[in-house]
Every structure is written in C-alpha cells, then in structure tokens.
Enzyme design. Structure first.
Site, PDB file in Angstrom:
ATOM      1  N   CYS A   2      15.062  86.845  52.010  1.00  0.00           N
ATOM      2  CA  CYS A   2      15.676  85.860  51.327  1.00  0.00           C
ATOM      3  C   CYS A   2      14.767  84.557  51.356  1.00  0.00           C
ATOM      4  O   CYS A   2      14.913  83.933  52.338  1.00  0.00           O
ATOM      5  CB  CYS A   2      17.098  85.597  51.674  1.00  0.00           C
ATOM      6  SG  CYS A   2      18.147  84.233  50.960  1.00  0.00           S
ATOM      7  N   GLU A 109      16.451  86.790  44.148  1.00  0.00           N
ATOM      8  CA  GLU A 109      15.452  87.911  44.583  1.00  0.00           C
ATOM      9  C   GLU A 109      14.494  88.281  43.411  1.00  0.00           C
ATOM     10  O   GLU A 109      14.835  88.264  42.339  1.00  0.00           O
ATOM     11  CB  GLU A 109      16.259  89.064  45.305  1.00  0.00           C
ATOM     12  CG  GLU A 109      15.438  90.117  46.175  1.00  0.00           C
ATOM     13  CD  GLU A 109      14.598  89.142  47.162  1.00  0.00           C
ATOM     14  OE1 GLU A 109      13.466  88.678  47.040  1.00  0.00           O
ATOM     15  OE2 GLU A 109      15.145  89.054  48.192  1.00  0.00           O
TER      16      GLU A 109
END
Length: 237
Positions: A2, A109
């Site tokens: 992340c 992402e």
C-alpha cells in the site's frame, strides 16, 4: 503493498465506530493522495494511563524506530509484512506495545498490464471507513532542544498480507484490513497474546476484502502534487 491512500474526511466522522476519546489539535486536512512521509491521522491507545486513552493523532507515514539516527529510514518502512514482524528489529518492539489503526476512505494500487502500470482505487462498497492495521513509534530528534514542541516525532507503518480474490488479480499484497472488533483488540496495549490477535485479523481480512469495490483511475495519482477528488473518478481501462 500500500503506497498511496485516501482520507476524504477526518475526525469523528471517520473513526466514530472506534470510540476515540481525544482528537489531536493538528490533524491533517483531508487528502486524496496520501504518500509515504506525508502526515496522516492514526488511532492509538495510550498505555501511560489506566484505563488507556484512545487518541486520534497526526503521524508521519513511514516508521522511524527510536534507535534511528535520522528520519531517512522511514521512507522505506511505510509497509510491514504481517507474517514477518517478530523477525524484524524494525518492527518487533512496536508489535509488542505500539499498535495503531490507520483509517482511510480507500487506497490505490497499481496493476501491471503488459508492462504498463494501471492505477486502481480500492474502497468499501458502502462508503464506510476502511481500517488498516499499523504500528507506530515515537522518535526523539537529537538535533532539537528538549523544550521544542516538535522534539518528538510520531510515525507509523501499514501492515500487509498476501492478496486474495479480485484484489489478488491487481497486486500480490494488500493492507491488513480490520473490522471494528479486531481493531479494538489490535489497539489494546495490555494484551499478551499479540500473535493470536494478529493471526485472527489475518484470517478475517479476506472476508473484508470481498466487500471492497475497485475501479481504474487516472495515472495522475502517480504524482504526489496532484491531490483532488477528481483522482477518485473512474476512467476507461
């Protein structure tokens, strides 16, 4: 992993379900492109009081352990693999006593498609807050006087685990998501069975992941200087 996330609101609106007792005075403004070394709001339980006081505080993204000589180490410690924490001196002590919840609206992402990286925005389908497991540390700046207000720096990292299901088709790692019950247990600084709590959260995370939606967004999110609600808008893949 992340590497970017979104906090579209701050304060009690975002963490009401976690029953925060005290909100810091310097909480950062909403951000649609939070990047490592940026400030973000995290939830921690202060073990210095009995019972512990739950706080929402501003912290720098990228863990800086107490023994670090400077803040540079934090730039590469914005994520920590949940399955490797006990074996890493960087994270071992924080796992024992300094656990945090990182509230967010969602995160970005990048999916590799034929050599091109396509950004996706991943978020709860119902618009509820997303809670990610984290660790925090306090670092004392040796270059500052003892009475300077910013002598102590609060920093954090976000835990990750292997991805599953649809999220696994985007990236092989995902944040360790927490439901409110697991978040309560994770924050408790008095528990002795930390690995049991962590394993329970790891086991529960796939079910939470299945409740998330995702869509392709503009590559503009790759530039940290871009920070507006337009970054969340869907674009054609």
């Amino acid at each position: 992993m992340c590497g970017r996330f979104v906090v579209a609101s701050v304060g009690s609106e975002l963490v009401g379900v976690l029953r925060v007792d005290v909100e810091g005075d310097d909480l950062p403004e909403p951000s649609f492109n939070v990047a490592p070394t940026s400030q973000a709001a995290i939830v921690i339980d202060s073990a210095k009081t009995e019972p512990p006081i739950r706080r929402l505080e501003s912290a720098r993204w990228g863990l800086i352990p107490a023994w670090a000589k400077d803040t540079k180490i934090g730039a590469r410690a914005f994520n920590a693999r949940a399955e490797e924490l006990e074996g890493k001196p960087m994270f071992r002590k924080a796992l024992e006593k300094r656990r945090a919840v990182v509230p967010a609206s969602g995160y970005y992402e990048w999916k590799n498609v034929d050599g091109a990286k396509i950004p996706h925005y991943i978020h709860p389908a119902d618009g509820s807050p997303l809670f990610m497991a984290g660790l925090y540390e306090w670092w004392k700046d040796p270059a500052k006087a003892e009475d300077e207000a910013d002598k102590w720096l609060l920093s954090f990292t976000i835990l990750t685990r292997d991805s599953i299901g649809r999220l696994g088709s985007i990236h092989d790692r995902m944040p360790l998501f927490l439901d409110p019950d697991h978040a309560d247990a994770w924050l408790d600084p008095t528990i002795d069975n930390v690995r049991d709590v962590l394993d329970a959260a790891i086991d529960a995370a796939p079910a939470l992941a299945e409740t998330l939606d995702d869509h392709v967004v503009s590559k503009a999110v790759g530039n940290v200087r871009n920070n507006s609600p337009e970054l969340l808008e869907p674009v054609e893949d």
